[in-house]
Design an enzyme around this catalytic site. Sequence first.
Site, PDB file in Angstrom:
ATOM      1  N   LYS A   1       0.849  -1.198   0.000  1.00  4.94           N
ATOM      2  CA  LYS A   1       0.000   0.000   0.000  1.00  4.94           C
ATOM      3  C   LYS A   1       0.882   1.244   0.000  1.00  4.94           C
ATOM      4  CE  LYS A   1      -1.797  -1.598   3.606  1.00  4.94           C
ATOM      5  NZ  LYS A   1      -2.481  -1.903   4.874  1.00  4.94           N
TER       6      LYS A   1
ATOM      7  N   THR B   1      -7.490   8.904   8.505  1.00  3.53           N
ATOM      8  CA  THR B   1      -6.848   7.722   7.913  1.00  3.53           C
ATOM      9  C   THR B   1      -6.672   6.595   8.934  1.00  3.53           C
ATOM     10  OG1 THR B   1      -4.724   8.693   8.383  1.00  3.53           O
ATOM     11  CG2 THR B   1      -5.581   9.013   6.160  1.00  3.53           C
TER      12      THR B   1
ATOM     13  N   GLY C   1      -6.999   3.441  10.794  1.00  5.50           N
ATOM     14  CA  GLY C   1      -7.669   2.170  10.509  1.00  5.50           C
ATOM     15  C   GLY C   1      -7.867   1.855   9.040  1.00  5.50           C
ATOM     16  N   THR C   2      -7.271   2.648   8.149  1.00  2.38           N
ATOM     17  CA  THR C   2      -7.475   2.356   6.714  1.00  2.38           C
ATOM     18  C   THR C   2      -6.908   0.973   6.354  1.00  2.38           C
ATOM     19  OG1 THR C   2      -5.543   3.724   6.318  1.00  2.38           O
ATOM     20  CG2 THR C   2      -7.644   4.664   5.694  1.00  2.38           C
ATOM     21  N   GLY C   3      -5.787   0.606   6.988  1.00  6.08           N
ATOM     22  CA  GLY C   3      -5.189  -0.707   6.697  1.00  6.08           C
ATOM     23  C   GLY C   3      -6.143  -1.836   7.078  1.00  6.08           C
ATOM     24  N   CYS C   4      -6.830  -1.662   8.202  1.00  9.30           N
ATOM     25  CA  CYS C   4      -7.779  -2.694   8.673  1.00  9.30           C
ATOM     26  C   CYS C   4      -8.941  -2.802   7.695  1.00  9.30           C
ATOM     27  CB  CYS C   4      -8.305  -2.324  10.055  1.00  9.30           C
ATOM     28  SG  CYS C   4      -7.030  -1.966  11.259  1.00  9.30           S
TER      29      CYS C   4
HETATM   30  N1  PLP Z   1      -5.885  -0.506  16.823  1.00  8.68           N
HETATM   31  C1  PLP Z   1      -6.012  -1.719  16.310  1.00  8.68           C
HETATM   32  C2  PLP Z   1      -6.761  -2.749  17.089  1.00  8.68           C
HETATM   33  C3  PLP Z   1      -5.445  -2.004  15.060  1.00  8.68           C
HETATM   34  O1  PLP Z   1      -5.568  -3.232  14.533  1.00  8.68           O
HETATM   35  C4  PLP Z   1      -4.741  -0.997  14.351  1.00  8.68           C
HETATM   36  C5  PLP Z   1      -4.138  -1.256  13.064  1.00  8.68           C
HETATM   37  O2  PLP Z   1      -4.111  -2.341  12.558  1.00  8.68           O
HETATM   38  C6  PLP Z   1      -4.618   0.252  14.951  1.00  8.68           C
HETATM   39  C7  PLP Z   1      -5.207   0.464  16.178  1.00  8.68           C
HETATM   40  C8  PLP Z   1      -3.815   1.361  14.355  1.00  8.68           C
HETATM   41  O3  PLP Z   1      -4.494   2.080  13.469  1.00  8.68           O
HETATM   42  P1  PLP Z   1      -3.780   3.334  12.767  1.00  8.68           P
HETATM   43  O4  PLP Z   1      -2.314   3.103  12.802  1.00  8.68           O
HETATM   44  O5  PLP Z   1      -4.346   3.326  11.398  1.00  8.68           O
HETATM   45  O6  PLP Z   1      -4.195   4.522  13.558  1.00  8.68           O
END
Ligand code: PLP
Length: 274
Positions: free
Chosen positions: A180, A214, A216-219
């Site tokens: 990504k 952004t 949680g975009t990866g999730c």
């Molecule tokens: N919290 C959980 C439970 C996650 O799985 C993730 C990312 O995978 C995050 C927080 C972090 O999200 P971000 O780095 O996008 O803020």
Amino acid sequence: MPKPTVLCIAGSDPYGGAGIQADLKSVHALGGYALTCVTALTAQNSQGVFCSQATSATLLRSQVTTLLDDMVVDAVKIGMLANAELIEVVAEIICNYQLSNVALDTPIISSSGHPLLEKDAIETLKQRLLPLATVITPNLPEVNSLLGKDVNDGYQGTDDEMPTIGKEFFELGVQAVVVKGGHIQSQDLVTDTLLQADADAIRFSSPRILTQHTHGTGCSFSSAMACLLAKGIPLDLAVKQTKQQMQQWLSQSDQLHLRYLDNQKPRKEPLLHL
Ligand code: PLP
């Protein structure tokens, strides 16, 4: 026809933008049914992740096998795994139940700097889980952590690195990778690259959406991928559709009632210490 069912194995984000909560929303938005097994509880808000506590291996195994003994799942989304013990549980279950369409996100550290995976578990992730995934979906910092690299020199340079990145992942037994490109800030276009051992790299570009939402975009990306795979959509088309869907979700992010809107400061200290 039964609903396409996605088994989501991930951490809980009470704030609702990442983790299992994001998975539930994206799978349901795409017409699937999400089963949700929690690997870790976290405390977080718009400021970031403050603390987290992993569940036990026994409880994770029990959550997942209780569902799998009762239901057929069409795809699996794996997110935060917290430690090596939980990785072993998930690897064992994928093998024992012969699960397919596995979209493995590889969160290692949150954008706010909180570890989502213990450092010494990275090797276990590489050895035990990467070879079992249908597709892995790392961002550039995660590619660097997994492969011990330091690729960060802007789009052009990164693009040149893709064949090597692919080769190194394939040597680890990975079938397909979506790198990504959202973290590469130097371009107005965001390019995600699909690398498969037996095919040319495919690039999916779209205009960068300027938003702060952004988290949680990866999730959401990996659970959307899993849901499309659950529907039987081929991998390259699933990446294309996931990207289009992410564009739409990013441009429609909700404005939440945060304290700063009322001129109040956010609490920066964690309310809870575990
Ligand atoms: N919290 C959980 C439970 C996650 O799985 C993730 C990312 O995978 C995050 C927080 C972090 O999200 P971000 O780095 O996008 O803020």
